[in-house]
Design a protein around this motif. Structure first.
Motif, PDB file in Angstrom:
ATOM      1  N   THR A 153       1.070  -1.165  -0.004  1.00 13.93           N
ATOM      2  CA  THR A 153       0.002   0.012   0.153  1.00 13.93           C
ATOM      3  C   THR A 153       1.091   1.177   0.119  1.00 13.93           C
ATOM      4  O   THR A 153       1.981   1.011   0.254  1.00 13.93           O
ATOM      5  CB  THR A 153      -0.986  -0.155   1.316  1.00 13.93           C
ATOM      6  OG1 THR A 153      -1.932   1.142   1.153  1.00 13.93           O
ATOM      7  CG2 THR A 153      -0.087   0.245   2.410  1.00 13.93           C
TER       8      THR A 153
ATOM      9  N   ASP B 295      -3.096  -2.332  -2.714  1.00 17.98           N
ATOM     10  CA  ASP B 295      -4.248  -2.433  -1.913  1.00 17.98           C
ATOM     11  C   ASP B 295      -4.258  -1.025  -1.184  1.00 17.98           C
ATOM     12  O   ASP B 295      -3.520  -0.763  -0.272  1.00 17.98           O
ATOM     13  CB  ASP B 295      -4.030  -3.324  -0.467  1.00 17.98           C
ATOM     14  CG  ASP B 295      -5.535  -3.714   0.041  1.00 17.98           C
ATOM     15  OD1 ASP B 295      -6.304  -2.860   0.107  1.00 17.98           O
ATOM     16  OD2 ASP B 295      -5.714  -4.619   0.774  1.00 17.98           O
TER      17      ASP B 295
ATOM     18  N   ASP C 241      -6.560   0.306   0.626  1.00 21.01           N
ATOM     19  CA  ASP C 241      -7.366   0.416   2.153  1.00 21.01           C
ATOM     20  C   ASP C 241      -6.552   0.783   3.256  1.00 21.01           C
ATOM     21  O   ASP C 241      -6.810   1.420   3.865  1.00 21.01           O
ATOM     22  CB  ASP C 241      -8.590  -0.438   2.061  1.00 21.01           C
ATOM     23  CG  ASP C 241      -9.785  -0.200   0.902  1.00 21.01           C
ATOM     24  OD1 ASP C 241      -9.789   0.957   0.601  1.00 21.01           O
ATOM     25  OD2 ASP C 241     -10.326  -1.201   0.559  1.00 21.01           O
ATOM     26  N   PRO C 242      -5.823  -0.453   3.643  1.00 23.12           N
ATOM     27  CA  PRO C 242      -5.274  -0.604   4.879  1.00 23.12           C
ATOM     28  C   PRO C 242      -4.373   0.748   5.254  1.00 23.12           C
ATOM     29  O   PRO C 242      -3.545   1.272   4.265  1.00 23.12           O
ATOM     30  CB  PRO C 242      -4.307  -1.722   5.065  1.00 23.12           C
ATOM     31  CG  PRO C 242      -4.984  -2.566   3.664  1.00 23.12           C
ATOM     32  CD  PRO C 242      -5.299  -1.482   2.503  1.00 23.12           C
TER      33      PRO C 242
ATOM     34  N   VAL D 259       0.643  -2.621   5.290  1.00 22.29           N
ATOM     35  CA  VAL D 259       0.409  -4.204   4.872  1.00 22.29           C
ATOM     36  C   VAL D 259       1.862  -4.757   5.165  1.00 22.29           C
ATOM     37  O   VAL D 259       2.900  -4.074   5.128  1.00 22.29           O
ATOM     38  CB  VAL D 259       0.161  -4.060   3.220  1.00 22.29           C
ATOM     39  CG1 VAL D 259       0.337  -5.349   2.733  1.00 22.29           C
ATOM     40  CG2 VAL D 259      -1.346  -3.502   2.995  1.00 22.29           C
TER      41      VAL D 259
ATOM     42  N   SER E   4       3.471   1.324   4.164  1.00 28.29           N
ATOM     43  CA  SER E   4       2.376   1.769   5.011  1.00 28.29           C
ATOM     44  C   SER E   4       2.000   2.905   4.060  1.00 28.29           C
ATOM     45  O   SER E   4       2.512   3.392   3.308  1.00 28.29           O
ATOM     46  CB  SER E   4       2.796   2.329   6.290  1.00 28.29           C
ATOM     47  OG  SER E   4       3.805   3.225   6.195  1.00 28.29           O
TER      48      SER E   4
ATOM     49  N   SER F 137       0.655   7.200   9.398  1.00 31.84           N
ATOM     50  CA  SER F 137       0.393   5.671   9.571  1.00 31.84           C
ATOM     51  C   SER F 137       2.216   4.948   9.708  1.00 31.84           C
ATOM     52  O   SER F 137       2.106   3.945  10.152  1.00 31.84           O
ATOM     53  CB  SER F 137      -0.146   4.999   8.268  1.00 31.84           C
ATOM     54  OG  SER F 137       0.956   5.316   7.144  1.00 31.84           O
TER      55      SER F 137
ATOM     56  N   ASN G 207      -4.970  -3.339   9.009  1.00 30.83           N
ATOM     57  CA  ASN G 207      -6.082  -3.204   8.035  1.00 30.83           C
ATOM     58  C   ASN G 207      -7.192  -2.186   8.152  1.00 30.83           C
ATOM     59  O   ASN G 207      -8.165  -2.217   7.643  1.00 30.83           O
ATOM     60  CB  ASN G 207      -6.680  -4.703   7.906  1.00 30.83           C
ATOM     61  CG  ASN G 207      -7.138  -5.171   9.194  1.00 30.83           C
ATOM     62  OD1 ASN G 207      -7.110  -4.617  10.213  1.00 30.83           O
ATOM     63  ND2 ASN G 207      -7.913  -6.606   9.034  1.00 30.83           N
ATOM     64  N   GLN G 208      -6.914  -1.369   9.126  1.00 29.43           N
ATOM     65  CA  GLN G 208      -7.851  -0.136   9.287  1.00 29.43           C
ATOM     66  C   GLN G 208      -7.942   0.538   8.203  1.00 29.43           C
ATOM     67  O   GLN G 208      -6.762   0.926   7.573  1.00 29.43           O
ATOM     68  CB  GLN G 208      -7.508   0.465  10.518  1.00 29.43           C
ATOM     69  CG  GLN G 208      -8.649   1.832  10.789  1.00 29.43           C
ATOM     70  CD  GLN G 208      -8.448   2.502  12.046  1.00 29.43           C
ATOM     71  OE1 GLN G 208      -8.237   1.587  13.017  1.00 29.43           O
ATOM     72  NE2 GLN G 208      -8.346   3.651  12.202  1.00 29.43           N
ATOM     73  N   ALA G 209      -9.039   1.345   7.774  1.00 28.70           N
ATOM     74  CA  ALA G 209      -9.094   1.987   6.420  1.00 28.70           C
ATOM     75  C   ALA G 209      -8.429   3.066   6.556  1.00 28.70           C
ATOM     76  O   ALA G 209      -8.496   3.949   7.704  1.00 28.70           O
ATOM     77  CB  ALA G 209     -10.556   2.138   6.104  1.00 28.70           C
ATOM     78  N   GLN G 210      -7.671   3.504   5.440  1.00 25.63           N
ATOM     79  CA  GLN G 210      -6.878   5.133   5.439  1.00 25.63           C
ATOM     80  C   GLN G 210      -8.240   6.173   5.567  1.00 25.63           C
ATOM     81  O   GLN G 210      -7.756   7.249   6.385  1.00 25.63           O
ATOM     82  CB  GLN G 210      -6.484   5.297   4.025  1.00 25.63           C
ATOM     83  CG  GLN G 210      -5.454   4.353   3.975  1.00 25.63           C
ATOM     84  CD  GLN G 210      -4.306   4.607   2.898  1.00 25.63           C
ATOM     85  OE1 GLN G 210      -4.071   5.833   2.603  1.00 25.63           O
ATOM     86  NE2 GLN G 210      -3.760   3.733   2.083  1.00 25.63           N
TER      87      GLN G 210
ATOM     88  N   LEU H 267     -11.766  -5.717   9.949  1.00 29.68           N
ATOM     89  CA  LEU H 267     -10.965  -5.071  10.818  1.00 29.68           C
ATOM     90  C   LEU H 267     -10.001  -6.289  11.156  1.00 29.68           C
ATOM     91  O   LEU H 267      -8.810  -6.290  11.714  1.00 29.68           O
ATOM     92  CB  LEU H 267     -11.028  -4.547  12.004  1.00 29.68           C
ATOM     93  CG  LEU H 267     -11.758  -3.195  11.625  1.00 29.68           C
ATOM     94  CD1 LEU H 267     -12.225  -2.566  13.202  1.00 29.68           C
ATOM     95  CD2 LEU H 267     -11.206  -2.105  11.030  1.00 29.68           C
TER      96      LEU H 267
END
Length: 322
Positions: free
Chosen positions: A125, A144, A146-147, A150, A158, A163, A197-200, A304
Motif C-alpha cells: 500500500t 491495496d 485501503d489499509p 500491509v 504503510s 501511519s 487493515n484499518q481503512a485509510q 478489521l
C-alpha cells in the motif's frame, strides 16, 4: 537480545514526519530498553537534505558506507516522484535492499521500493493519492489502497504520513512485546495501535459529498443516527425519491452504495465507542445499529480482522467494561 540496526534513508524532498515519526518510536524503544536499537540516517554522499517542508536534515553517514541493517526504512515525500526523484536511490535500494532483514516504507517510499523491483509479486500500500499511480506504473505489485499498512513476508509498506508511526509501533511490539510499545505510544500520545487493515479513510472522507441537498441530508442523517432504520426504502423516503432512483443517485454522487455507506458509518461509530467509552459490548452493538453482539462481531472480523473485545484491548487496555 541482539541489537537491531534501523537505517532511515534520507533524500531531498523527503516528508519530514515520515522520518521523524518512526524515528521517535524506535528512539523511544531504545530509551525504554537500552541496547535494542541502533538508529542511523544516511543519504547519497552523506549530503544534508532539505525536506518538502523546508527543514534541513543532516544524515549520520553516506549510504555507500552504510552496513546492511536489520530494518531498512524508506520514507516518502516529493523526492520519491519524478522529476524530483534521484535515480541513484532506486539503484542503491536494488543492490542493498535485499540485504535487510526487514524492509519498510512509509507513504510514497513504496514508489522507491517498486522502482527498485523490491515489491514485485508482493501486496503493498501507499498514500491513498498515489495508489492508482503505483498500480499503473508497477502492474507486478498488488496494490491495496485501503489499509494503513500491509505486511508481506519481511516487507512492510504503510499509507500516508502518520501511519508510519502506527507501523513503527507494530514493529516495536513485534520485537520487544506489548508493554514497551504501549509505553512509547503513551509517551507520544498516540493509540497503540490502529490495526494495519484499518481503512485509510472514514466513511465521510471516503465518500464524496452528494451534490443534491436531499442526498446530503441523508448522508448526515446516517451519520447522526447509526442505530436508526437505514434500509434503502427508509432512506429513499427521507430523500423523497423512489428506492431504485435513490440507490442509483446515491452511488452516482457519493461513489458508494447506500448499504456500503451505512456499514462504514456503523463500524466507525462502534469503534469510537469502544475507544472512548466504558460502555459494554451489547450496549455498543445496539447504539451502532447492529442489534446484536454477534452481528457487530461479524462486521469487525470481516473488516478489521479482529473481534470488538480485542479491538478495545488494543486501543484502551485499561478501560473497564460493564
Amino acid at each position: 537480545m541482539p541489537q537491531r540496526t534501523v537505517l532511515l534513508v534520507l533524500f531531498d524532498g523527503v516528508q519530514s514526519l515520515d522520518v521523524t515519526g518512526p524515528l521517535e518510536v524506535f528512539a523511544g524503544a531504545e530509551l525504554h530498553t537500552p541496547g535494542t536499537y541502533r538508529i542511523r540516517t544516511a543519504s547519497l554522499g552523506a549530503a544534508p537534505v532539505r525536506t518538502s517542508s523546508g527543514l534541513t536534515l543532516v544524515p549520520d553517514q553516506d549510504l555507500a558506507d552504510a552496513p546492511a541493517p536489520h530494518t531498512l526504512l524508506v520514507p516518502g515525500g516529493q523526492g520519491t516522484r519524478r522529476p524530483a526523484r534521484d535515480p541513484r536511490l532506486a539503484d542503491w535500494l536494488r543492490e542493498h535492499g535485499p540485504r535487510a532483514e526487514r524492509l519498510v516504507s512509509v507513504c510514497t517510499g513504496a514508489i522507491l521500493l517498486a522502482e527498485a523491483g523490491l515489491l514485485d509479486g508482493r501486496r503493498a500500500t501507499t498514500h491513498w493519492a498515489y495508489c492508482d499511480k503505483l498500480a499503473r506504473d508497477h502492474p507486478s505489485v498488488e496494490v491495496d489502497p485501503d489499509p494503513i499498512y500491509v505486511r508481506d513476508g519481511h516487507v512492510f509498506t504503510s499509507a500516508g504520513v502518520t501511519s508510519g508511526i502506527d507501523l513503527a509501533l507494530a514493529l516495536v511490539e513485534e520485537d520487544l512485546g506489548r508493554e514497551p510499545a504501549l509505553t512509547i505510544a503513551r509517551h507520544l500520545v498516540v493509540f497503540l495501535r490502529r490495526p494495519g487493515n484499518q481503512a485509510q479513510f472514514s466513511a465521510q472522507l471516503a465518500a464524496q459529498t452528494a451534490r443534491r441537498e436531499p442526498l446530503r441530508e441523508v448522508q448526515q442523517w446516517i451519520t447522526e443516527h447509526p442505530d436508526g432504520d437505514l434500509d434503502v426504502e427508509s432512506l429513499a423516503a427521507r430523500a423523497a425519491l423512489s428506492p431504485r432512483h435513490f440507490a442509483r443517485a446515491f452511488q452516482a454522487e457519493t461513489g458508494m452504495t447506500p448499504g456500503r455507506y451505512v456499514d462504514r458509518v456503523r463500524l466507525e461509530h462502534a469503534r469510537r465507542l469502544l475507544e472512548d467509552t466504558a460502555d459494554g459490548i451489547e450496549e455498543i452493538s445496539r447504539a451502532s445499529g447492529y442489534g446484536t453482539c454477534e452481528a457487530m462481531r461479524r462486521a469487525f472480523v470481516r473488516t478489521l480482522g479482529t473481534a470488538p473485545a480485542e479491538y478495545r484491548r488494543r486501543f484502551r487496555p485499561a478501560v473497564p467494561t460493564r
